[in-house]
Enzyme design. Structure first.
Site, PDB file in Angstrom:
ATOM      1  N   ASP A  39      65.849 -86.272   6.085  1.00 46.10           N
ATOM      2  CA  ASP A  39      64.564 -86.448   6.923  1.00 46.10           C
ATOM      3  C   ASP A  39      63.831 -85.070   7.136  1.00 46.10           C
ATOM      4  O   ASP A  39      64.666 -84.092   7.592  1.00 46.10           O
ATOM      5  CB  ASP A  39      64.578 -87.036   8.198  1.00 46.10           C
ATOM      6  CG  ASP A  39      63.307 -87.568   8.688  1.00 46.10           C
ATOM      7  OD1 ASP A  39      62.882 -88.888   8.732  1.00 46.10           O
ATOM      8  OD2 ASP A  39      62.766 -86.795   9.284  1.00 46.10           O
ATOM      9  N   ASN A  95      61.958 -98.644  11.571  1.00 42.71           N
ATOM     10  CA  ASN A  95      60.989 -98.922  11.997  1.00 42.71           C
ATOM     11  C   ASN A  95      60.074 -99.901  11.438  1.00 42.71           C
ATOM     12  O   ASN A  95      59.613 -99.458  10.271  1.00 42.71           O
ATOM     13  CB  ASN A  95      60.228 -97.453  12.524  1.00 42.71           C
ATOM     14  CG  ASN A  95      61.191 -96.558  13.435  1.00 42.71           C
ATOM     15  OD1 ASN A  95      61.796 -97.155  14.294  1.00 42.71           O
ATOM     16  ND2 ASN A  95      61.034 -95.448  13.104  1.00 42.71           N
ATOM     17  N   SER A 103      55.388 -94.768  10.372  1.00 39.42           N
ATOM     18  CA  SER A 103      54.469 -93.836   9.853  1.00 39.42           C
ATOM     19  C   SER A 103      54.280 -93.863   8.409  1.00 39.42           C
ATOM     20  O   SER A 103      53.482 -93.474   7.778  1.00 39.42           O
ATOM     21  CB  SER A 103      54.603 -92.524  10.435  1.00 39.42           C
ATOM     22  OG  SER A 103      56.013 -91.868   9.988  1.00 39.42           O
ATOM     23  N   HIS A 108      62.244 -97.966   4.554  1.00 42.01           N
ATOM     24  CA  HIS A 108      63.141 -96.990   4.678  1.00 42.01           C
ATOM     25  C   HIS A 108      63.985 -97.140   5.978  1.00 42.01           C
ATOM     26  O   HIS A 108      63.664 -97.935   6.718  1.00 42.01           O
ATOM     27  CB  HIS A 108      62.598 -95.249   4.831  1.00 42.01           C
ATOM     28  CG  HIS A 108      61.575 -95.527   5.962  1.00 42.01           C
ATOM     29  ND1 HIS A 108      60.317 -95.968   5.691  1.00 42.01           N
ATOM     30  CD2 HIS A 108      61.653 -94.925   7.219  1.00 42.01           C
ATOM     31  CE1 HIS A 108      59.854 -95.631   6.973  1.00 42.01           C
ATOM     32  NE2 HIS A 108      60.588 -94.999   7.932  1.00 42.01           N
TER      33      HIS A 108
HETATM   34  P1  AMP Z   1      58.761 -93.753  10.262  1.00 46.17           P
HETATM   35  O1  AMP Z   1      58.197 -93.152  11.057  1.00 46.17           O
HETATM   36  O2  AMP Z   1      59.895 -94.832  10.723  1.00 46.17           O
HETATM   37  O3  AMP Z   1      57.968 -94.574   9.169  1.00 46.17           O
HETATM   38  O4  AMP Z   1      59.693 -92.776   9.464  1.00 46.17           O
HETATM   39  C1  AMP Z   1      59.013 -91.738   8.450  1.00 46.17           C
HETATM   40  C2  AMP Z   1      59.904 -90.626   8.436  1.00 46.17           C
HETATM   41  O5  AMP Z   1      59.774 -89.771   7.213  1.00 46.17           O
HETATM   42  C3  AMP Z   1      59.578 -89.455   9.664  1.00 46.17           C
HETATM   43  O6  AMP Z   1      61.048 -89.519  10.299  1.00 46.17           O
HETATM   44  C4  AMP Z   1      59.377 -88.204   8.866  1.00 46.17           C
HETATM   45  O7  AMP Z   1      59.922 -87.294   9.589  1.00 46.17           O
HETATM   46  C5  AMP Z   1      59.960 -88.363   7.474  1.00 46.17           C
HETATM   47  N1  AMP Z   1      59.109 -87.735   6.454  1.00 46.17           N
HETATM   48  C6  AMP Z   1      57.830 -87.587   6.030  1.00 46.17           C
HETATM   49  N2  AMP Z   1      57.586 -86.909   5.279  1.00 46.17           N
HETATM   50  C7  AMP Z   1      58.904 -86.747   4.658  1.00 46.17           C
HETATM   51  C8  AMP Z   1      59.329 -85.783   3.582  1.00 46.17           C
HETATM   52  N3  AMP Z   1      58.302 -84.929   2.752  1.00 46.17           N
HETATM   53  N4  AMP Z   1      60.566 -85.681   3.200  1.00 46.17           N
HETATM   54  C9  AMP Z   1      61.405 -86.211   4.017  1.00 46.17           C
HETATM   55  N5  AMP Z   1      61.034 -86.837   5.125  1.00 46.17           N
HETATM   56  C10 AMP Z   1      59.676 -87.142   5.491  1.00 46.17           C
END
Ligand code: AMP
Length: 122
Positions: A39, A95, A103, A108
């Site tokens: 992440d 989530n 988000s 995932h």
């Molecule tokens: P969620 O909020 O559960 O949808 O998780 C999305 C996750 O993706 C968050 O923890 C972000 O920090 C992570 N994230 C967003 N962009 C990237 C990226 N380019 N590489 C790795 N993780 C990312």
């Protein structure tokens, strides 16, 4: 890294672009149907995202289209925890939807470990 040609992708999806190798990520594990990478904003000493190569918006949708791929995702989660040395335990977080602060709308699993967790989660 290239997604198998039979894997649906969605234009503009960040995680589809990581699967396709168009956006760089710190990869830690791959299987035929999953990719795992660190992440970008870690919430624990070890914070890895395990995703299906197939584009689906969340894990419920993945279960609807392929129980086999969902099982592979869960197995990959356990393998990542083993590789990260999370012998004391780890938390898997899915989530789902805005109330849970999802988000990125490509399914995932957050694999978090390396510190003691609290309950209930915030
Ligand atoms: P969620 O909020 O559960 O949808 O998780 C999305 C996750 O993706 C968050 O923890 C972000 O920090 C992570 N994230 C967003 N962009 C990237 C990226 N380019 N590489 C790795 N993780 C990312």
């Amino acid at each position: 890294m290239t997604a198998p040609t039979d894997q649906p992708t969605e234009a503009g999806c960040l995680f589809c672009r990581i699967v396709a190798g168009e956006v760089p990520a710190a990869l830690v594990h791959e299987t035929p149907h999953t990719v795992a990478f660190r992440d970008i904003d870690p919430q624990a000493p070890s914070h890895v995202l395990v995703i299906p190569r197939r584009h689906v918006p969340d894990v419920g949708a993945l279960a609807d289209v392929s129980a086999e791929e969902l099982a592979e995702l869960v197995r990959a989660t356990a393998e990542v925890a083993r590789m990260e040395g999370l012998d004391g335990g780890y938390r898997s977080v899915y989530n789902t939807g805005p109330d849970a602060q999802q988000s990125v709308f490509h399914a995932h699993v957050h694999v978090l470990g390396g510190r003691a967790m609290t309950w209930p989660p915030g």
